[in-house]
Design a protein around this motif. Sequence first.
Motif, PDB file in Angstrom:
ATOM      1  N   MET A   1       0.821  -1.286   0.145  1.00 24.09           N
ATOM      2  CA  MET A   1       0.123  -0.126  -0.006  1.00 24.09           C
ATOM      3  C   MET A   1       0.677   1.134  -0.044  1.00 24.09           C
ATOM      4  SD  MET A   1      -2.882   0.895   2.578  1.00 24.09           S
ATOM      5  CE  MET A   1      -2.038   1.412   4.085  1.00 24.09           C
ATOM      6  N   LEU A   2       0.733   2.116  -1.213  1.00 26.21           N
ATOM      7  CA  LEU A   2       1.416   3.593  -0.815  1.00 26.21           C
ATOM      8  C   LEU A   2       1.059   4.369   0.162  1.00 26.21           C
ATOM      9  CD1 LEU A   2       1.624   4.165  -4.935  1.00 26.21           C
ATOM     10  CD2 LEU A   2       3.282   3.022  -3.305  1.00 26.21           C
ATOM     11  N   SER A   3       1.683   5.162   0.663  1.00 27.30           N
ATOM     12  CA  SER A   3       1.478   6.135   1.521  1.00 27.30           C
ATOM     13  C   SER A   3       1.661   7.593   0.747  1.00 27.30           C
ATOM     14  CB  SER A   3       2.011   6.155   2.763  1.00 27.30           C
ATOM     15  OG  SER A   3       3.650   6.388   2.738  1.00 27.30           O
ATOM     16  N   LEU A   4       1.411   8.542   1.667  1.00 27.64           N
ATOM     17  CA  LEU A   4       1.352   9.893   0.893  1.00 27.64           C
ATOM     18  C   LEU A   4       2.982  10.205   0.515  1.00 27.64           C
ATOM     19  CD1 LEU A   4      -0.692  12.615   2.779  1.00 27.64           C
ATOM     20  CD2 LEU A   4      -1.061  11.764   0.409  1.00 27.64           C
ATOM     21  N   GLU A   5       3.721   9.937   1.326  1.00 28.11           N
ATOM     22  CA  GLU A   5       5.081  10.027   0.939  1.00 28.11           C
ATOM     23  C   GLU A   5       5.643   9.504  -0.351  1.00 28.11           C
ATOM     24  OE1 GLU A   5       4.732   8.487   4.598  1.00 28.11           O
ATOM     25  OE2 GLU A   5       5.021  10.448   5.385  1.00 28.11           O
ATOM     26  N   ASP A   6       4.790   8.668  -0.697  1.00 26.63           N
ATOM     27  CA  ASP A   6       5.258   7.880  -2.113  1.00 26.63           C
ATOM     28  C   ASP A   6       4.777   8.774  -3.403  1.00 26.63           C
ATOM     29  OD1 ASP A   6       6.459   5.618  -0.723  1.00 26.63           O
ATOM     30  OD2 ASP A   6       4.368   5.014  -0.273  1.00 26.63           O
ATOM     31  N   LEU A   7       4.013   9.731  -2.915  1.00 24.32           N
ATOM     32  CA  LEU A   7       3.343  10.393  -4.146  1.00 24.32           C
ATOM     33  C   LEU A   7       4.277  11.694  -4.150  1.00 24.32           C
ATOM     34  CD1 LEU A   7      -0.413  10.317  -3.499  1.00 24.32           C
ATOM     35  CD2 LEU A   7       0.863   8.969  -5.120  1.00 24.32           C
ATOM     36  N   ASP A   8       4.294  12.131  -5.510  1.00 24.85           N
ATOM     37  CA  ASP A   8       4.725  13.507  -5.469  1.00 24.85           C
ATOM     38  C   ASP A   8       3.617  14.394  -6.378  1.00 24.85           C
ATOM     39  OD1 ASP A   8       6.142  15.886  -6.187  1.00 24.85           O
ATOM     40  OD2 ASP A   8       7.457  14.896  -7.728  1.00 24.85           O
ATOM     41  N   PRO A   9       2.776  14.999  -5.444  1.00 18.18           N
ATOM     42  CA  PRO A   9       1.585  15.520  -6.138  1.00 18.18           C
ATOM     43  C   PRO A   9       1.875  16.942  -6.725  1.00 18.18           C
ATOM     44  CG  PRO A   9       1.554  15.795  -3.813  1.00 18.18           C
ATOM     45  CD  PRO A   9       2.907  14.938  -4.067  1.00 18.18           C
ATOM     46  N   LYS A  10       3.044  17.437  -6.796  1.00 16.37           N
ATOM     47  CA  LYS A  10       2.976  18.690  -7.255  1.00 16.37           C
ATOM     48  C   LYS A  10       2.497  18.904  -8.514  1.00 16.37           C
ATOM     49  CE  LYS A  10       5.985  22.523  -8.584  1.00 16.37           C
ATOM     50  NZ  LYS A  10       5.042  23.337  -8.685  1.00 16.37           N
ATOM     51  N   GLY A  11       1.625  19.730  -8.894  1.00 18.03           N
ATOM     52  CA  GLY A  11       0.897  19.956 -10.130  1.00 18.03           C
ATOM     53  C   GLY A  11      -0.304  18.965 -10.720  1.00 18.03           C
ATOM     54  N   LYS A  12      -0.292  17.902  -9.747  1.00 17.76           N
ATOM     55  CA  LYS A  12      -1.130  16.789 -10.362  1.00 17.76           C
ATOM     56  C   LYS A  12      -2.553  17.073  -9.675  1.00 17.76           C
ATOM     57  CE  LYS A  12       2.153  14.095 -11.823  1.00 17.76           C
ATOM     58  NZ  LYS A  12       2.317  13.885 -13.298  1.00 17.76           N
ATOM     59  N   THR A  13      -3.646  16.498 -10.344  1.00 16.23           N
ATOM     60  CA  THR A  13      -4.800  16.581  -9.773  1.00 16.23           C
ATOM     61  C   THR A  13      -5.133  15.493  -8.813  1.00 16.23           C
ATOM     62  OG1 THR A  13      -5.586  17.837 -11.642  1.00 16.23           O
ATOM     63  CG2 THR A  13      -7.386  16.954 -10.391  1.00 16.23           C
ATOM     64  N   ASP A 163      -3.919   6.940 -11.908  1.00 16.43           N
ATOM     65  CA  ASP A 163      -2.645   6.445 -12.164  1.00 16.43           C
ATOM     66  C   ASP A 163      -1.907   5.764 -10.929  1.00 16.43           C
ATOM     67  OD1 ASP A 163      -2.634   7.461 -14.725  1.00 16.43           O
ATOM     68  OD2 ASP A 163      -1.656   9.434 -14.205  1.00 16.43           O
ATOM     69  N   LYS A 164      -2.189   6.593  -9.906  1.00 18.82           N
ATOM     70  CA  LYS A 164      -1.639   5.933  -8.635  1.00 18.82           C
ATOM     71  C   LYS A 164      -2.799   6.152  -7.449  1.00 18.82           C
ATOM     72  CE  LYS A 164       3.452   7.229  -9.142  1.00 18.82           C
ATOM     73  NZ  LYS A 164       4.239   7.910  -8.627  1.00 18.82           N
ATOM     74  N   ALA A 165      -2.608   5.405  -6.439  1.00 21.36           N
ATOM     75  CA  ALA A 165      -3.500   5.344  -5.155  1.00 21.36           C
ATOM     76  C   ALA A 165      -2.844   5.203  -4.003  1.00 21.36           C
ATOM     77  CB  ALA A 165      -4.670   4.505  -5.475  1.00 21.36           C
ATOM     78  N   ALA A 166      -3.105   5.980  -2.990  1.00 20.15           N
ATOM     79  CA  ALA A 166      -2.303   6.053  -1.768  1.00 20.15           C
ATOM     80  C   ALA A 166      -3.236   6.190  -0.445  1.00 20.15           C
ATOM     81  CB  ALA A 166      -1.185   7.083  -1.535  1.00 20.15           C
ATOM     82  N   ALA A 167      -2.806   5.800   0.796  1.00 16.11           N
ATOM     83  CA  ALA A 167      -3.387   5.974   1.757  1.00 16.11           C
ATOM     84  C   ALA A 167      -3.061   7.300   2.416  1.00 16.11           C
ATOM     85  CB  ALA A 167      -3.216   4.825   2.859  1.00 16.11           C
ATOM     86  N   GLY A 168      -4.009   8.080   2.989  1.00 17.23           N
ATOM     87  CA  GLY A 168      -3.789   9.160   3.661  1.00 17.23           C
ATOM     88  C   GLY A 168      -3.189   9.051   5.193  1.00 17.23           C
ATOM     89  N   PHE A 169      -2.544  10.167   6.047  1.00 20.39           N
ATOM     90  CA  PHE A 169      -2.113   9.906   7.080  1.00 20.39           C
ATOM     91  C   PHE A 169      -3.020   8.989   7.981  1.00 20.39           C
ATOM     92  CE2 PHE A 169       0.328  13.718   5.882  1.00 20.39           C
ATOM     93  CZ  PHE A 169       1.416  13.223   5.468  1.00 20.39           C
ATOM     94  N   LEU A 170      -4.381   9.375   7.973  1.00 24.87           N
ATOM     95  CA  LEU A 170      -5.233   8.610   9.111  1.00 24.87           C
ATOM     96  C   LEU A 170      -5.406   7.242   8.717  1.00 24.87           C
ATOM     97  CD1 LEU A 170      -8.664  10.832   9.488  1.00 24.87           C
ATOM     98  CD2 LEU A 170      -7.056   9.959  11.288  1.00 24.87           C
TER      99      LEU A 170
END
Length: 393
Positions: A1-13, A163-170
């Motif tokens: 499971m990806l977490s928020l740290e695995d995303l680079d959300p800059k400029g992404k929707t 493209d990618k899905a991750a778990a938020g901190f909660l």
Amino acid sequence: MLSLEDLDPKGKTVFLRVDFNVPLDEERNIRDDTRIKAALPTINSLLEQKAKLIIASHLGRPKGKFVPELSLKPVAKRLSELISREVILAPDVIGDEVTKLKKELGEGQVLLLENVRFHDEETANDEDFARSLAQEVDYYVNDAFGTCHRAHASVVAIIRFVDKAAAGFLVEKEVDYLSQMVHSPQKPFVVILGGAKVSDKIPVIEGLLDKADDILIGGAMAYTFFKAQGLDVGRSLVEEDKIALASSLLDRIKEEKVDFYLPSDHVLAVNTDVKAEAQTTDSFPLPAAMMALDIGPKTIEKYSEIISEAKTIFWNGPMGVFEVDAFSQGTTRIAEAVANSEATSIIGGGDSVAAVYKAGVAEKISHISTGGGASLEFIAKGILPGIEALTEK
Ligand code: ADP
Ligand code: MG
């Protein structure tokens, strides 16, 4: 499971599913904004990283229709105050107008969709609806732990179309605590179950039978077990149609190593009226006109002793009718025992969490789960549809 740290959300929707199912008063003011505040770490992190943020939630049970009273308008206002930014409220969940708003969204901006349950397709986990939700979306983040036991479109189906899905901190924190507890708890592992209905908790007992060292039962659910043993419980709350199930569970428990405890004494009254005179007994039959409304002092002592030796504790469901002072002792004392133990303690369930705050010991609990139903189902089944979908991506 990806977490928020695995995303680079800059400029992404980014499409963020949260649980903003907050209680409202008659004038549609938010009575308690805990759930909005709980999602702020994830929201702020995404905004600081310059995501274009779309947020979705359900509110109440609109049953697939546009219900103005269940609009997220008050939530948009409160969220805007909390993050000190404009929050654009979309007129709907999907559709041309919403697509246009999504396209116009800039970095660091927030678009809150209307109540996702204004469409039946949400709860039906509908593919076409999920595809529309995912329109213009790059990444999906789930921070709605309390909804993860529902296979709904904004929780499960949408993940196929991003493209990618991750778990938020909660969600990440919930899954960390609960998986550790279910898969490799530090022993002794003590499970405390109470509350009104035995039917909600039987799958949890079954899920923990081969993992827990001690199961301590309180609350009304104890009396369905007593009745299953042929004991007379007076007017105590019993689920008649669950007696057979409780009885076969008691037989199974005998085969397991786990120690299963029912209350050894009971606080009784004719009803929950504050003025109703309470008395304590440690023997059956319970008087025909009375109901058991709390665990008694011997039970408190025994349970507290077991709790003090635990290394892992899971608690769901109050020990008595804790809303009424005369019957709140059991719950308060058990809350204190849990708080004072050295164990990793996890508490789930709306009323149990309320009881822990009422007892003033919330800050001494390792993890207070935001999803009662979701945490119980995670324990019973070892996984949840929303978590499984994130993991498989
Ligand atoms: P949670 O919300 O923590 O999951 P439940 O909803 O299962 O807990 O149960 C909480 C309710 O159970 C409370 O409203 C409480 O008054 C009730 N309850 C607990 N013990 C008894 C009892 N002995 N008789 C009747 N109701 C009880
Ligand atoms: Mg409840």
